[in-house]
Design a protein around this motif. Structure first.
Motif, PDB file in Angstrom:
ATOM      1  N   VAL A 194      -1.340   4.397   0.369  1.00 33.98           N
ATOM      2  CA  VAL A 194      -1.229   3.151   1.543  1.00 33.98           C
ATOM      3  C   VAL A 194      -1.856   4.402   2.703  1.00 33.98           C
ATOM      4  O   VAL A 194      -1.261   5.608   3.443  1.00 33.98           O
ATOM      5  CB  VAL A 194       0.768   3.279   2.220  1.00 33.98           C
ATOM      6  CG1 VAL A 194       0.482   2.376   3.016  1.00 33.98           C
ATOM      7  CG2 VAL A 194       1.020   2.684   1.236  1.00 33.98           C
ATOM      8  N   TYR A 202       2.967   2.311   8.788  1.00 35.89           N
ATOM      9  CA  TYR A 202       2.139   1.069   7.932  1.00 35.89           C
ATOM     10  C   TYR A 202       1.047   1.241   8.583  1.00 35.89           C
ATOM     11  O   TYR A 202       1.086   0.428  10.158  1.00 35.89           O
ATOM     12  CB  TYR A 202       3.019   0.378   7.267  1.00 35.89           C
ATOM     13  CG  TYR A 202       1.485  -1.029   6.653  1.00 35.89           C
ATOM     14  CD1 TYR A 202       0.894  -0.314   5.499  1.00 35.89           C
ATOM     15  CD2 TYR A 202       1.550  -2.266   6.873  1.00 35.89           C
ATOM     16  CE1 TYR A 202       0.197  -1.093   4.974  1.00 35.89           C
ATOM     17  CE2 TYR A 202       0.973  -3.294   6.190  1.00 35.89           C
ATOM     18  CZ  TYR A 202      -0.520  -2.792   5.067  1.00 35.89           C
ATOM     19  OH  TYR A 202      -0.860  -3.234   5.035  1.00 35.89           O
ATOM     20  N   TYR A 237      -3.270  -0.597   2.402  1.00 38.44           N
ATOM     21  CA  TYR A 237      -2.903  -0.648   0.707  1.00 38.44           C
ATOM     22  C   TYR A 237      -3.698  -1.139  -0.427  1.00 38.44           C
ATOM     23  O   TYR A 237      -4.662  -1.819  -0.060  1.00 38.44           O
ATOM     24  CB  TYR A 237      -1.602  -0.477   0.901  1.00 38.44           C
ATOM     25  CG  TYR A 237      -1.497  -1.981   0.524  1.00 38.44           C
ATOM     26  CD1 TYR A 237      -1.404  -2.620  -0.933  1.00 38.44           C
ATOM     27  CD2 TYR A 237      -0.959  -2.859   1.162  1.00 38.44           C
ATOM     28  CE1 TYR A 237      -1.399  -4.035  -1.134  1.00 38.44           C
ATOM     29  CE2 TYR A 237      -0.883  -4.098   0.895  1.00 38.44           C
ATOM     30  CZ  TYR A 237      -0.868  -4.691  -0.154  1.00 38.44           C
ATOM     31  OH  TYR A 237      -0.892  -6.390  -0.746  1.00 38.44           O
ATOM     32  N   CYS A 294       6.647  -0.421   2.774  1.00 40.58           N
ATOM     33  CA  CYS A 294       6.290   0.141   4.138  1.00 40.58           C
ATOM     34  C   CYS A 294       6.526  -0.265   4.775  1.00 40.58           C
ATOM     35  O   CYS A 294       6.824  -1.257   4.863  1.00 40.58           O
ATOM     36  CB  CYS A 294       4.372  -0.113   3.817  1.00 40.58           C
ATOM     37  SG  CYS A 294       3.374  -0.007   2.483  1.00 40.58           S
TER      38      CYS A 294
END
Length: 120
Positions: free
Chosen positions: A84, A70, A74, A45
């Motif tokens: 995510v 990100y 998640y 991520c």
């Protein structure tokens, strides 16, 4: 990985078989070749909105799935889908840790709309 780190060296994450999620902060401006390699079912991520041009083109040597932007959350669904949350509040399916032959992708996870399946 802590914010403030600027470089990830070659083979830094090599054969990390138990690694599931690697979160790379946007402070990282240099990632050397093979930095992430042979890490089983790891998902990467990136806090950055894209892979920085300063990173080696072979940073993700065996093409682990990765997600940009990100958004701080998640998880894994009951049927093994790794998801995510992105900065825009949507969810990307990043990986699948299931041995099932057929898996349904939900339209929402944790009240977030599922909009993408990660790049492999």
């Amino acid at each position: 990985m802590e914010n403030g780190i600027t470089t990830i060296k070659e083979d830094a994450f090599w054969c990390c078989d138990n690694l599931e999620i690697l979160i790379i902060p946007d402070s990282v401006v240099n990632v050397e070749m093979y930095a992430v390699s042979a890490c089983g079912k790891a998902t990467v991520c990136l806090e950055a909105d894209s892979v920085p041009k300063t990173w080696s083109s072979h940073w993700n040597f065996v093409d682990h799935p990765y997600v940009v932007s990100y958004g701080g959350e998640y998880g894994t669904t009951e049927n093994g889908l790794v998801w995510v949350k992105k900065n825009d509040g949507t969810v990307t399916i990043a990986n699948c840790n299931s041995s099932e032959a057929n898996i349904s992708i939900p339209s929402q996870i944790n009240n977030y709309n599922v909009t993408n399946i990660a790049f492999y």
